[in-house]
Scaffold this motif. Structure first.
Motif, PDB file in Angstrom:
ATOM      1  N   GLN A  96       0.835  -1.197   0.000  1.00 28.32           N
ATOM      2  CA  GLN A  96       0.000   0.000   0.000  1.00 28.32           C
ATOM      3  C   GLN A  96       0.874   1.253   0.000  1.00 28.32           C
ATOM      4  O   GLN A  96       0.593   2.212  -0.722  1.00 28.32           O
ATOM      5  N   ALA A  97       1.940   1.223   0.758  1.00 25.58           N
ATOM      6  CA  ALA A  97       2.841   2.379   0.813  1.00 25.58           C
ATOM      7  C   ALA A  97       3.381   2.697  -0.572  1.00 25.58           C
ATOM      8  O   ALA A  97       3.473   3.857  -0.976  1.00 25.58           O
ATOM      9  N   ALA A  98       3.713   1.648  -1.305  1.00 25.78           N
ATOM     10  CA  ALA A  98       4.325   1.837  -2.616  1.00 25.78           C
ATOM     11  C   ALA A  98       3.357   2.497  -3.593  1.00 25.78           C
ATOM     12  O   ALA A  98       3.775   3.093  -4.578  1.00 25.78           O
ATOM     13  N   ARG A  99       2.057   2.380  -3.338  1.00 28.63           N
ATOM     14  CA  ARG A  99       1.067   2.938  -4.261  1.00 28.63           C
ATOM     15  C   ARG A  99       0.734   4.395  -3.950  1.00 28.63           C
ATOM     16  O   ARG A  99       0.019   5.039  -4.704  1.00 28.63           O
ATOM     17  N   ILE A 100       1.213   4.921  -2.863  1.00 23.73           N
ATOM     18  CA  ILE A 100       0.908   6.306  -2.527  1.00 23.73           C
ATOM     19  C   ILE A 100       1.660   7.216  -3.491  1.00 23.73           C
ATOM     20  O   ILE A 100       2.874   7.092  -3.631  1.00 23.73           O
ATOM     21  N   PRO A 101       0.941   8.110  -4.176  1.00 20.60           N
ATOM     22  CA  PRO A 101       1.646   8.973  -5.134  1.00 20.60           C
ATOM     23  C   PRO A 101       2.696   9.801  -4.399  1.00 20.60           C
ATOM     24  O   PRO A 101       2.437  10.307  -3.310  1.00 20.60           O
ATOM     25  N   GLY A 102       3.857   9.900  -4.997  1.00 23.78           N
ATOM     26  CA  GLY A 102       4.914  10.707  -4.388  1.00 23.78           C
ATOM     27  C   GLY A 102       5.841   9.885  -3.514  1.00 23.78           C
ATOM     28  O   GLY A 102       6.871  10.372  -3.082  1.00 23.78           O
ATOM     29  N   VAL A 103       5.471   8.640  -3.231  1.00 24.22           N
ATOM     30  CA  VAL A 103       6.395   7.762  -2.503  1.00 24.22           C
ATOM     31  C   VAL A 103       7.282   7.100  -3.562  1.00 24.22           C
ATOM     32  O   VAL A 103       6.833   6.260  -4.326  1.00 24.22           O
ATOM     33  N   THR A 104       8.523   7.525  -3.629  1.00 23.14           N
ATOM     34  CA  THR A 104       9.418   7.159  -4.734  1.00 23.14           C
ATOM     35  C   THR A 104       9.934   5.730  -4.588  1.00 23.14           C
ATOM     36  O   THR A 104       9.907   5.179  -3.491  1.00 23.14           O
ATOM     37  N   PRO A 105      10.403   5.156  -5.697  1.00 24.22           N
ATOM     38  CA  PRO A 105      11.006   3.818  -5.620  1.00 24.22           C
ATOM     39  C   PRO A 105      12.105   3.748  -4.566  1.00 24.22           C
ATOM     40  O   PRO A 105      12.185   2.787  -3.808  1.00 24.22           O
ATOM     41  N   ALA A 106      12.925   4.785  -4.509  1.00 23.22           N
ATOM     42  CA  ALA A 106      14.012   4.767  -3.527  1.00 23.22           C
ATOM     43  C   ALA A 106      13.431   4.732  -2.116  1.00 23.22           C
ATOM     44  O   ALA A 106      13.934   4.017  -1.245  1.00 23.22           O
ATOM     45  N   ALA A 107      12.342   5.473  -1.916  1.00 21.66           N
ATOM     46  CA  ALA A 107      11.719   5.486  -0.595  1.00 21.66           C
ATOM     47  C   ALA A 107      11.143   4.116  -0.262  1.00 21.66           C
ATOM     48  O   ALA A 107      11.223   3.652   0.878  1.00 21.66           O
ATOM     49  N   VAL A 108      10.566   3.456  -1.276  1.00 21.45           N
ATOM     50  CA  VAL A 108      10.010   2.121  -1.046  1.00 21.45           C
ATOM     51  C   VAL A 108      11.130   1.156  -0.669  1.00 21.45           C
ATOM     52  O   VAL A 108      10.991   0.335   0.242  1.00 21.45           O
ATOM     53  N   ALA A 109      12.268   1.298  -1.347  1.00 18.77           N
ATOM     54  CA  ALA A 109      13.398   0.427  -1.029  1.00 18.77           C
ATOM     55  C   ALA A 109      13.850   0.664   0.404  1.00 18.77           C
ATOM     56  O   ALA A 109      14.132  -0.294   1.146  1.00 18.77           O
ATOM     57  N   VAL A 110      13.899   1.905   0.815  1.00  9.68           N
ATOM     58  CA  VAL A 110      14.305   2.202   2.191  1.00  9.68           C
ATOM     59  C   VAL A 110      13.298   1.621   3.182  1.00  9.68           C
ATOM     60  O   VAL A 110      13.675   1.001   4.177  1.00  9.68           O
TER      61      VAL A 110
END
Lengths: 440, 643
Positions: free
Chosen positions: B606-620
């Protein structure tokens, strides 16, 4: 104070074990600075190399140079200490013991870099490039890894992914607003756009040939009839008396390998047994190995004794080989052998090296400016993307509906997404950090 | 006022969301009070007299599979059935039914009346009461109280509702009805922040004032196909719709009077639905379009009005008269009720959990237009899920959260709570990334057994679903197991069908070919006596079931691909983000942290689908979650040993 997850204190040697001039030990985390201050019984100014004596209680450990980095301005983003001491396994062990007794634990493989990612200092592809960089053996390897460290490949993947997502949204619009009389993307336009993209993705995947060659090096097998001068050439190329050289045919029995830097790539030359029918069981095995080595080689150098000239046996052998580079040897002995080389007199060697260099560049070089795939994980991502794009193109060609084309386009986009860690994945993490050893 | 007996669940509002919520909670064995301003307004169609359409039809089928009532009511009130998008693939076609609006409301009321545990209370809820972060009940306008541990708010457009018609403003959520004024304050007390949205409805025309011969007839499908598995056939008389259009004259009138439209004059500040724009919106946004299509839909078999689908407007009456009378067939038309726009309060759904419970308020559920959606079907699906989750809450059980690969309803709710919405949200098939897994024909496989385990599926529905699944499975098996070999006899047999094979081929494979035509195949089988087993298995199927089996064979390879994709991201959906997880960490930018904190994602997916949450942020985030799991298990398990 003590750190929570990602900031508890860890320690590991950052240099390879064994004797060396100096060894570096890294401490990272909440207590890193206080531990080194306790060992040195003094304070340190950040980012200043400070010569000091480290001790454990009353016993001194070593004279050392300490550099303290304060969060967030460090490799990991935490408080980080780097200690250079004399390169003795014993001293390193003493220091590790003293640090661990003060609450630090031994770092896991890749944990320093993992912390750098967690703290936003590096992205995943950059972290991956660190391993590649540390593994680099030639200048070209290092340059490429460094370029990926600056995010070049990630950016290329992201831009291809963006054009895919754009096409997906236009195909979707054609489904959602089918009855409203707007054309969102024409059949031909979709086909052309996909073909262009596929070419780009394939091109990037193909840089693997170079990237792989750069990482693992090339194998060049030296073949020829007995006594063609193969071992002499190997010794010349590697600059040592690696192979035993005698005038007796059949001296070399097994494969001999030496690696040199050629055209920026590590090239491993393999000396082989001379090719001939023989009654000697050992030699026969050697000849078999020579042929096997040739089958798996990136480059084949086929040597011909210029004093004998090209024989029928040579012609037969050459016909069986893939793109061999034919080289005449013993130019000093052969009349009119100006095209031949002579290791003894040194004639033609400069030209030979130039030629080999050119061959390596021609066969394995691509534009050095293009983003280059340097490891298996990246290659797999681009290959998977290309496979999905091909399926999508086939669907477009077969007149399939948008909802079907989009299935493959989404797979293609996801494959590229896995490159940066946007999509799926513990697997990605495992692959990246699985390549690290302790201390990085 | 004496207080009411206590209930388990209070449902506020009797629209499409409220009706579903009330019925399913009652089916689950709970006592339900449905509080509505007007008993006879339950199930009322505020806007267009139709159910279903692209993606919306999918929602209706899902509601049926989960034991909801919308499909049943539609079948009881449908006067024209039509599958839309026939020119596109089966996964993106949508069944739609024109309904008799009076019969529809009557059907909903009848279905609710059949539930002994549902009590309808005619009143206005003035307040929701809370204690220690949990709902305790509601207060009604007359001062009385109803105690309940779960309250489902389905107020539609009625929260602080204001109707606009030209310069005229009237307080109320629907023509002739009131507005709910107090409840918004209760929602604020619960910590929810509210925004404003706008929607609109077109003028209704006196049917006798229209010249039908000047319009195109738009008939329905020859054989109406029911929505519900409980319906054997559609009993009502079927009727036609018509089409006409607005042309240059209408567009001129609109342009000249734009300053009188509350949308353009600035009188309405709220955002309207981009996908269901008003006619003034269309004229402005598609200035070069010379005509806009208008569907003329009967409001019922005996109803005196026509609905003008496509001319939603809040322009003043004199402009509406001019626009309507410029359309072919409407030269002498009389408007029976003018179109108007409604402005209303909504709750940004990012403040909800995936169960539709308000974050931080136990027992308070929100469903329908209050969550920023548009459309009956979207509302009903949310009402059903909110009702189910109120049940689960009362049972102390895990909420039912449908995955995005499981149902359109799951896609919608995930979108709402993850992305929020700034304009009325409408369902589209493109919102579902695993669209091929979510066909109309697979709803019973996907959902009914799940619903059954929650005790909300009636026996008759279950019996019919099981029989259907058995029939279609048998037919699928026949297709997969019957093989043709390319001998001379078979090739000759295939020739009249325009088919040929080069190796052993199952019928299932043959079906997947674009040139395959199922009806001619079976008549060929019957006349030649081949594949009688397959033919027999298909004989027992309804036309809808047949299509389902064929579609499945056609999509088989792609369905497999989507299943693989869905599996590969499922890990992320199951990687839970603990409630105590702190999003403020050095690897995440302030902007990303702000977005994460607003949504409070329950999983990494769900976090990954939030607009503005970048791939790098998802990896972190991913690494942090894994890192902390590892740390919780004690150090020494390296990154290289990830699970």
């Amino acid at each position: 104070m003590s750190g929570g997850p990602g900031n508890d204190t860890i320690v590991a040697p950052a240099t390879a074990p064994g004797r060396s001039a100096i060894a570096v030990v890294r401490i990272d985390g909440a207590d890193a600075v206080s531990i080194v201050e306790a060992l040195a019984k003094r304070e340190f100014e950040p980012r200043r190399a400070t010569h000091t004596v480290l001790g454990d209680g009353d016993a001194s450990i070593d004279d050392a140079v300490v550099v303290v980095y304060r969060a967030p301005s460090s490799y990991t983003g935490n408080d980080l200490v780097e200690i250079s001491l004399h390169g003795s396994a014993y001293l390193v062990g003493q220091l590790l013991g003293a640090v661990r007794r003060r609450g630090a634990r031994l770092a896991d493989p890749g944990e320093f870099t993992e912390r750098a990612v967690l703290n936003g200092k590096l992205d995943l592809v950059q972290a991956e490039s660190i391993v590649d960089l540390v593994d680099a053996r030639t200048g070209l390897q290092a340059r490429l890894s460094l370029r990926n460290l600056t995010g070049e490949l990630s950016r290329a993947g992201e831009s291809m992914r963006a054009s895919l997502l754009d096409m997906i949204s236009r195909l979707e619009a054609a489904l959602d607003f089918a009855d409203e009389g707007y054309e969102f993307i024409g059949h031909d336009e979709a086909e052309t756009a996909l073909e262009t993209l596929l070419k780009e993705v394939r091109g990037t995947a193909a840089t693997w040939a170079r990237g792989h060659a750069i990482q693992t090096g090339l194998t060049a097998v030296i073949l020829g009839l007995p006594n063609a001068g193969k071992s002499t050439l190997l010794n010349f190329l590697c600059g040592t008396e690696r192979a035993i050289v005698t005038p007796l045919p059949g001296t070399t029995r097994d494969l001999l390998r030496e690696t040199v830097d050629l055209g920026g790539l590590p090239v491993t030359f393999v000396d082989t047994a001379g090719l001939r029918e023989t009654g000697d069981a050992i030699e026969e095995i050697g000849v078999g190995r020579a042929r096997d080595a040739a089958a798996g080689a990136d480059l084949i150098l086929y040597l011909i004794d210029a004093t004998r000239g090209m024989t029928d046996d040579d012609r037969m052998e050459i016909a069986r080989l893939r793109d061999p580079i034919v080289i005449f040897t013993k130019g000093d002995l052969a009349p009119g052998g100006e095209d031949a080389i002579s290791v003894l007199s040194g004639s033609g060697l400069e030209r030979l090296l130039g030629r080999l260099d050119e061959e390596v560049r021609a066969r394995f070089a691509m534009a050095e400016e293009a983003p280059t795939v340097v490891n298996e994980r990246q290659r797999a991502a681009f290959e998977a993307c290309a496979e999905a794009l091909e399926a999508a193109l086939a669907s477009v060609g077969g007149g399939a509906g948008e909802e079907i084309i989009v299935v493959d386009l989404r797979r293609a986009a996801n494959a590229l997404g896995s490159l940066t860690g946007a999509i799926s994945t513990d697997d990605v993490l495992r692959e990246i950090f699985g390549r690290f050893c302790i201390g990085k | 006022m004496p207080d009411h007996p206590s209930y388990d669940v209070v449902v506020i509002g009797g629209g499409h969301a409220g009706a579903e919520a009330a019925r399913v909670a009652a089916r689950g064995g709970r006592r339900v009070a449905l509080v509505t301003m007007q008993r006879e307004a339950i199930g009322r169609m505020s806007c267009n007299p139709a159910i279903g359409g692209l993606a919306k039809g999918h929602l209706v089928k899902e509601i049926d599979a989960l034991g909801g009532l919308m499909a049943e009511a539609t079948d009881a009130a449908g006067i024209q059935f039509k599958v839309l998008n026939r020119s596109k693939g089966p996964a993106v076609q949508g069944p739609r039914a024109q309904c008799d609006r009076d019969l529809y409301a009557a059907a909903v009321q009848r279905l609710l009346a059949a539930e002994p545990l549902v009590a309808v209370i005619e009143s206005i809820v003035s307040r929701v009461d809370f204690s220690a972060g949990a709902v305790t009940g509601v207060a009604l306008a007359d001062g009385s109280r109803i105690e309940a541990r779960a309250v489902i708010v389905t107020t539609g457009t009625f929260l602080r509702a204001l109707m606009h018609s030209g310069e005229t403003k009237t307080v109320g959520g629907r023509f002739g009805e009131a507005s709910a004024e107090g409840l918004s304050d209760s929602l604020r007390v619960a910590g929810l922040s509210l925004g404003r949205l706008k929607t609109g409805t077109p003028p209704r025309i006196l049917a006798t004032s229209v010249e039908y011969s000047r319009m195109e007839v738009a008939p329905g499908d020859a054989v109406p196909r029911p929505f519900s598995i409980l319906t054997d056939r559609i009993e009502l008389r079927q009727v036609s719709c018509w089409t006409t259009y607005t042309g240059a004259e209408a567009h001129d009138v609109i342009r000249r009077n734009l300053h009188r439209s509350p949308m353009f004059s600035g009188q309405i500040k709220a955002t309207g639905p981009r996908y269901c724009p008003s006619i003034e919106d269309k004229v402005v946004r598609f200035a070069d379009k010379e005509r806009h299509l208008v569907f003329v839909e009967p409001e019922g078999l005996e109803h005196p009005w026509l609905y003008l689908n496509g001319v939603s407007t809040s322009l003043p009456p004199d402009v509406q008269d001019a626009v309507v009378r410029s359309m072919p067939g409407f030269e002498n038309a009389e408007i029976a009720r003018y179109g108007y726009a409604v402005e209303y309060d909504f709750v940004n759904p990012q403040q909800l959990e995936p169960s539709l419970q308000a974050r931080g308020v136990e027992g308070l559920f929100l469903a329908g237009q209050i969550n920023g959606t548009s459309g009956y079907e979207e509302a009903a699906a949310q009402g059903l899920l909110a009702g189910i989750n109120a049940l689960q809450f009362l049972r102390g059980a895990e909420p039912l959260v449908l995955g995005r690969e499981r149902a359109y309803a799951g896609v919608m709710i995930d979108d709402l709570v993850t992305l929020g919405t700034e304009e009325p949200y409408r369902m589209f098939t493109s919102r579902a990334e695993y669209r091929l897994l979510l066909g109309c024909d697979s709803v019973y496989e996907r959902l009914t057994m799940l619903a059954r385990s929650l005790g909300i599926v009636d026996d008759e529905r279950l019996r019919r679903v099981e029989a259907r699944l058995e029939r279609t499975a048998a037919a699928r098996l026949q297709l997969e197991e019957s093989e043709l070999t390319p001998d001379r006899e078979t090739l000759a047999w295939l020739e009249p069908l325009g088919l040929s094979i080069t190796g052993p081929t199952t019928i299932s494979r043959l079906v997947a070919r674009p040139e395959f035509e199922i009806d001619s195949f079976f008549s060929h089988c019957a006349s030649s006596g081949r594949f009688s087993g397959v033919a027999a298995a298909f004989d027992g199927l309804s036309s809808e079931e047949k299509e389902g089996v064929v579609n499945h064979a056609r999509y088989a390879g792609y369905i497999e691909k989507q299943e693989r994709e869905a599996r590969s991201v499922r890990d992320d959906e199951t990687l839970r983000i603990p409630a105590e997880f702190r999003f403020e960490r050095p690897g995440l930018s302030a902007e990303v942290v702000e977005k994460l904190r607003r949504v409070q994602p329950a999983s990494l997916g769900q976090a990954a689908r939030i607009p503005g949450v970048t791939p790098a942020a998802v990896a972190v985030l991913r690494m942090s979650l894994r890192y902390e799991q590892r740390s919780a298990n004690g150090p020494g398990r390296g990154a290289a040993n990830l699970p």
